[in-house]
Design an enzyme around this catalytic site. Structure first.
Site, PDB file in Angstrom:
ATOM      1  CG  ASP A   1      -1.985  -0.974   1.265  1.00 51.52           C
ATOM      2  OD1 ASP A   1      -2.035  -1.816   0.354  1.00 51.52           O
ATOM      3  OD2 ASP A   1      -2.804  -0.921   2.203  1.00 51.52           O
TER       4      ASP A   1
ATOM      5  CG  HIS B   1       2.444   0.316   4.339  1.00 51.55           C
ATOM      6  ND1 HIS B   1       2.207  -0.573   5.352  1.00 51.55           N
ATOM      7  CD2 HIS B   1       1.279   0.973   4.114  1.00 51.55           C
ATOM      8  CE1 HIS B   1       0.948  -0.442   5.749  1.00 51.55           C
ATOM      9  NE2 HIS B   1       0.354   0.481   5.015  1.00 51.55           N
TER      10      HIS B   1
END
Ligand code: NI
Length: 247
Positions: free
Chosen positions: A57, A198
């Site tokens: 993400d 991430h």
């Protein structure tokens, strides 16, 4: 033809039918093509391979490129949930993702909660990101992962995409400790799991690559979200929420 010959032909036909029904769909569901040498090369088709999906993400960012390099070296596809406002200037990174077999999804345009938004605000976060991604890579179906995993009836109704959450979250935005993240992911790894990381943190990029090497050693194959669910016979539906594809 004697009875023995007929039996032999029967056995050969049964083997052929088994191959067509059991083995071919499995091969079809797994990644293929030159971009994915390691995980396309399924050695033992007798066993159902353990499948797992890496998802990232909040990119694209500078640290996305070394991640793509490391995944390419290992022949591993992943799924990226992108922030729309970070895409201008990084269109080449998105095209590289697609070229190398990765799957793309929408995170939002400015990383806000999508719950409680009206139609116009939802469109400016999700629809606008969809447009920016498709302007870079061409028309394609995109997944959705709402920031913070926050979903309500409005998000489901307006999503226009399958909503993909996760089953393994090492909270890599916290202490940014590669060794701890790797340990937690390996402890929780299971067939059908979806890992959340991430790609904006170098520590997470390193953790992801260490996890790939360790789980390859345990017989796992890494696949995109769509490949993961297709291999389990699940067709992803717009507006539905998915957390894993565990058996
Ligand atoms: Ni996020």
């Amino acid at each position: 033809m004697g009875r023995g010959t007929i039996k032999k032909i029967g056995a050969a036909l049964a083997a052929l039918l088994f191959f067509l029904s059991a083995v071919l769909p499995g091969l079809w569901a797994l990644p293929s093509g030159p971009a994915l040498p390691a995980d396309a090369d399924v050695g033992d088709v007798e066993k159902t391979p353990k499948l797992i999906a890496l998802t990232f993400d909040d990119g694209p960012r500078r640290s996305t490129t070394p991640l793509l390099d490391g995944l390419a070296e290992r022949g591993v596809p992943a799924t990226f949930f992108l922030i729309g406002e970070q895409i201008p200037g990084h269109e080449d990174t998105l095209r590289r993702m697609v070229d190398e077999g990765h799957q793309l999804g929408i995170h939002s345009y400015t990383h806000v909660k999508l719950t409680g938004l009206n139609d116009a605000d939802f469109a400016s976060e999700v629809g606008r990101t969809r447009t920016v991604i498709q302007n870079a890579v061409g028309p394609m179906e995109l997944l959705l992962r709402p920031p913070y995993g926050m979903v309500d009836a409005g998000v489901r109704r307006r999503a226009g995409a399958p909503i993909i959450l996760w089953s393994i979250d090492p909270e890599d935005w916290g202490d940014r400790n590669t060794a701890r993240e790797v340990e937690q992911i390996l402890q929780q790894a299971e067939d059908g799991a979806i890992i959340l990381l991430h790609d904006i943190y170098p520590e997470s990029v390193e953790a992801a690559l260490q996890v790939v090497d360790a789980l390859h050693g345990e017989g796992y194959y890494f696949v995109t979200i769509s490949q993961l669910f297709a291999a389990r016979g699940v067709s992803l539906e717009k507006g539905q929420v998915y957390r894993h594809a565990c058996p």
